[in-house]
Design a protein around this motif. Structure first.
Motif, PDB file in Angstrom:
ATOM      1  N   LYS A  76       0.828  -1.204   0.000  1.00 47.49           N
ATOM      2  CA  LYS A  76       0.000   0.000   0.000  1.00 47.49           C
ATOM      3  C   LYS A  76       0.861   1.252   0.000  1.00 47.49           C
ATOM      4  N   GLU A  77       1.913   1.240   0.807  1.00 47.08           N
ATOM      5  CA  GLU A  77       2.793   2.409   0.885  1.00 47.08           C
ATOM      6  C   GLU A  77       3.523   2.649  -0.426  1.00 47.08           C
ATOM      7  N   ILE A  78       4.018   1.586  -1.004  1.00 46.06           N
ATOM      8  CA  ILE A  78       4.800   1.748  -2.227  1.00 46.06           C
ATOM      9  C   ILE A  78       3.926   2.162  -3.401  1.00 46.06           C
ATOM     10  N   ALA A  79       2.634   1.781  -3.343  1.00 45.74           N
ATOM     11  CA  ALA A  79       1.720   2.109  -4.441  1.00 45.74           C
ATOM     12  C   ALA A  79       1.007   3.450  -4.260  1.00 45.74           C
ATOM     13  N   SER A  80       1.085   4.021  -3.052  1.00 48.56           N
ATOM     14  CA  SER A  80       0.388   5.277  -2.801  1.00 48.56           C
ATOM     15  C   SER A  80       1.062   6.438  -3.517  1.00 48.56           C
ATOM     16  N   ALA A  81       0.302   7.466  -3.790  1.00 49.71           N
ATOM     17  CA  ALA A  81       0.839   8.613  -4.536  1.00 49.71           C
ATOM     18  C   ALA A  81       1.980   9.286  -3.787  1.00 49.71           C
ATOM     19  N   ASN A  82       1.787   9.500  -2.467  1.00 49.57           N
ATOM     20  CA  ASN A  82       2.826  10.192  -1.701  1.00 49.57           C
ATOM     21  C   ASN A  82       4.104   9.377  -1.642  1.00 49.57           C
ATOM     22  N   TRP A  83       3.934   8.058  -1.393  1.00 49.87           N
ATOM     23  CA  TRP A  83       5.126   7.211  -1.307  1.00 49.87           C
ATOM     24  C   TRP A  83       5.795   7.094  -2.667  1.00 49.87           C
ATOM     25  N   PHE A  84       4.987   7.008  -3.715  1.00 49.79           N
ATOM     26  CA  PHE A  84       5.564   6.904  -5.050  1.00 49.79           C
ATOM     27  C   PHE A  84       6.386   8.143  -5.390  1.00 49.79           C
ATOM     28  N   SER A  85       5.904   9.317  -4.985  1.00 47.77           N
ATOM     29  CA  SER A  85       6.666  10.539  -5.236  1.00 47.77           C
ATOM     30  C   SER A  85       8.007  10.475  -4.513  1.00 47.77           C
ATOM     31  N   LYS A  86       7.976   9.958  -3.280  1.00 48.52           N
ATOM     32  CA  LYS A  86       9.222   9.816  -2.522  1.00 48.52           C
ATOM     33  C   LYS A  86      10.159   8.845  -3.235  1.00 48.52           C
ATOM     34  N   LEU A  87       9.579   7.727  -3.701  1.00 45.26           N
ATOM     35  CA  LEU A  87      10.404   6.742  -4.390  1.00 45.26           C
ATOM     36  C   LEU A  87      10.973   7.320  -5.667  1.00 45.26           C
ATOM     37  N   GLY A 141      11.646  10.222  -6.200  1.00 46.45           N
ATOM     38  CA  GLY A 141      12.689  11.148  -5.808  1.00 46.45           C
ATOM     39  C   GLY A 141      13.991  10.473  -5.467  1.00 46.45           C
ATOM     40  N   SER A 142      14.015   9.129  -5.383  1.00 48.70           N
ATOM     41  CA  SER A 142      15.265   8.380  -5.284  1.00 48.70           C
ATOM     42  C   SER A 142      15.367   7.385  -4.145  1.00 48.70           C
ATOM     43  N   GLN A 143      14.597   7.547  -3.058  1.00 51.29           N
ATOM     44  CA  GLN A 143      14.912   6.822  -1.838  1.00 51.29           C
ATOM     45  C   GLN A 143      14.827   5.302  -1.980  1.00 51.29           C
ATOM     46  N   PHE A 144      13.806   4.814  -2.653  1.00 53.12           N
ATOM     47  CA  PHE A 144      13.649   3.362  -2.766  1.00 53.12           C
ATOM     48  C   PHE A 144      14.806   2.745  -3.538  1.00 53.12           C
ATOM     49  N   LEU A 145      15.140   3.326  -4.683  1.00 48.19           N
ATOM     50  CA  LEU A 145      16.228   2.805  -5.502  1.00 48.19           C
ATOM     51  C   LEU A 145      17.546   2.850  -4.736  1.00 48.19           C
ATOM     52  N   TYR A 146      17.787   3.959  -4.068  1.00 43.27           N
ATOM     53  CA  TYR A 146      19.015   4.119  -3.280  1.00 43.27           C
ATOM     54  C   TYR A 146      19.088   3.090  -2.154  1.00 43.27           C
ATOM     55  N   ASP A 147      17.998   2.922  -1.417  1.00 41.09           N
ATOM     56  CA  ASP A 147      17.980   1.973  -0.303  1.00 41.09           C
ATOM     57  C   ASP A 147      18.128   0.533  -0.781  1.00 41.09           C
ATOM     58  N   LEU A 148      17.544   0.215  -1.919  1.00 38.57           N
ATOM     59  CA  LEU A 148      17.631  -1.137  -2.455  1.00 38.57           C
ATOM     60  C   LEU A 148      19.082  -1.491  -2.799  1.00 38.57           C
ATOM     61  N   ILE A 149      19.781  -0.565  -3.419  1.00 44.47           N
ATOM     62  CA  ILE A 149      21.186  -0.814  -3.758  1.00 44.47           C
ATOM     63  C   ILE A 149      22.032  -0.922  -2.494  1.00 44.47           C
ATOM     64  N   ASN A 150      21.708  -0.134  -1.483  1.00 46.99           N
ATOM     65  CA  ASN A 150      22.451  -0.227  -0.223  1.00 46.99           C
ATOM     66  C   ASN A 150      22.284  -1.597   0.427  1.00 46.99           C
ATOM     67  N   LEU A 151      21.094  -2.184   0.329  1.00 44.75           N
ATOM     68  CA  LEU A 151      20.886  -3.532   0.857  1.00 44.75           C
ATOM     69  C   LEU A 151      21.782  -4.532   0.138  1.00 44.75           C
ATOM     70  N   LEU A 152      21.926  -4.356  -1.156  1.00 47.84           N
ATOM     71  CA  LEU A 152      22.814  -5.220  -1.941  1.00 47.84           C
ATOM     72  C   LEU A 152      24.260  -5.078  -1.462  1.00 47.84           C
ATOM     73  N   ILE A 153      24.710  -3.836  -1.267  1.00 48.01           N
ATOM     74  CA  ILE A 153      26.082  -3.592  -0.821  1.00 48.01           C
ATOM     75  C   ILE A 153      26.312  -4.185   0.565  1.00 48.01           C
ATOM     76  N   ASP A 154      25.349  -4.015   1.464  1.00 41.25           N
ATOM     77  CA  ASP A 154      25.490  -4.550   2.821  1.00 41.25           C
ATOM     78  C   ASP A 154      25.591  -6.073   2.804  1.00 41.25           C
ATOM     79  N   ARG A 155      24.873  -6.710   1.903  1.00 44.31           N
ATOM     80  CA  ARG A 155      24.953  -8.169   1.802  1.00 44.31           C
ATOM     81  C   ARG A 155      26.346  -8.610   1.359  1.00 44.31           C
ATOM     82  N   GLU A 156      26.967  -7.839   0.474  1.00 44.15           N
ATOM     83  CA  GLU A 156      28.332  -8.164   0.049  1.00 44.15           C
ATOM     84  C   GLU A 156      29.302  -8.090   1.227  1.00 44.15           C
ATOM     85  N   GLN A 157      29.093  -7.129   2.116  1.00 43.42           N
ATOM     86  CA  GLN A 157      29.943  -7.033   3.297  1.00 43.42           C
ATOM     87  C   GLN A 157      29.870  -8.329   4.105  1.00 43.42           C
TER      88      GLN A 157
END
Length: 291
Positions: free
Chosen positions: A90-101, A103-119
């Motif tokens: 619901k959050e990811i599909a909502s208009a407000n959350w989508f605008s935030k995403l 704006g970059s945050q979801f993509l940025y956080d997703l890549i950070n999870l990938l980097i942390d897993r490599e650690q």
């Protein structure tokens, strides 16, 4: 010689199967729920990449990122942190959350999870070595192969061409520890998810590393030189630059504008903004309206 393995990407159906196989609670996160989540997530990521959101999986650039096994593993990690699937959908599909995403945050956080897993992969391999288990006191493992170290090594290799670059955080290790630790890094670094040979596995990873490097004095010049030699600048550079911590410089205003309009985005009420620092320590806000 260390073998290099090329990771192919999955289509949407196989991506759902992969995520389902890697979530901890498969009863809560069944394939139908995962498909619903993916529908919202892929729309956000496709928008960031300026790809048709109605059918993003038909685009090879999108598939090379969204259908990439390390990214799918990062999505599974994200879902494992949330026990209420409908809430996150619901959050990811909502208009407000989508605008935030967008704006970059979801993509940025997703890549950070990938980097942390490599650690975790590198540290686990190093800790399993008998030579290191017996050493006291133990190194501060959580400070090794963290995001900064990985990105430093990647920038040195991919933008400067330096193999075996040793960040300052590693130089302080005891000689025996450093030797065994570097052996673990050497074994896994060629298969880092950002990499495909001496290049990038996806343009999104390239833009993430460029955004990071442009905000680091150590690699800013090399990143700018790399950009000068590119035929085009891809749209996710602005997205990730705006999300990346560090000082944003007015020197990069032309690059950011070119990134946003690299595929002919139109204009509407939705916008992305980044605050840019001027040489005299004052700042301006660059806001670009995107379609």
């Amino acid at each position: 010689e260390i073998p290099a393995y090329e990771i192919d990407f999955f289509n949407r159906e196989k991506s759902i199967d992969f995520i389902h196989a890697n979530v901890e609670n498969q009863k809560i996160y069944n394939k139908s729920i995962i498909s619903d989540f993916l529908s919202a997530a892929e729309k956000s990521i496709a928008a960031n990449m300026s790809i048709d959101t109605s059918n993003p999986w038909s685009d090879d650039t999108f598939c090379a990122f969204m259908g990439y096994a390390p990214i799918l593993q990062a999505i599974a990690t994200l879902l494992n942190k949330e026990s209420n699937p409908r809430k996150i959908i619901k959050e990811i599909a909502s208009a407000n959350w989508f605008s935030k995403l967008k704006g970059s945050q979801f993509l940025y956080d997703l890549i950070n999870l990938l980097i942390d897993r490599e650690q975790g992969k590198v540290i686990n391999q190093a800790q399993d070595k008998p030579e290191l288990r017996s050493i006291q006191p133990q190194p501060e493992w959580t400070k090794l192969y963290d995001r900064e170290e990985q990105l430093t090594r990647l920038a040195a290799k991919l933008f400067v061409g330096i193999d075996g670059y040793c960040p300052t955080s590693v130089e302080s290790l005891e000689p025996d520890v450093r030797k065994e630790y570097e052996n673990s890094v050497e074994a896994l670094f060629p298969q880092h998810p950002f990499r495909k040979g001496d290049g990038f596995a996806s343009s999104v990873f390239k833009d993430y590393l460029l955004a990071w490097s442009l905000k680091r004095d150590e690699f800013k010049t090399e990143a700018e030189r790399y950009l000068e030699n590119q035929d085009s600048i891809t749209p996710t550079l602005f997205t990730l630059y705006s999300a990346m911590p560090g000082v944003s410089s007015t020197e990069h205003i032309g690059t950011l504008i070119e990134s946003q309009f690299s595929v002919g985005r139109g204009l509407n009420a939705d916008s992305q903004a980044v605050v840019l620092q001027k040489p005299n320590d004052s700042s301006i806000t660059l806001r670009i309206w995107t379609g």
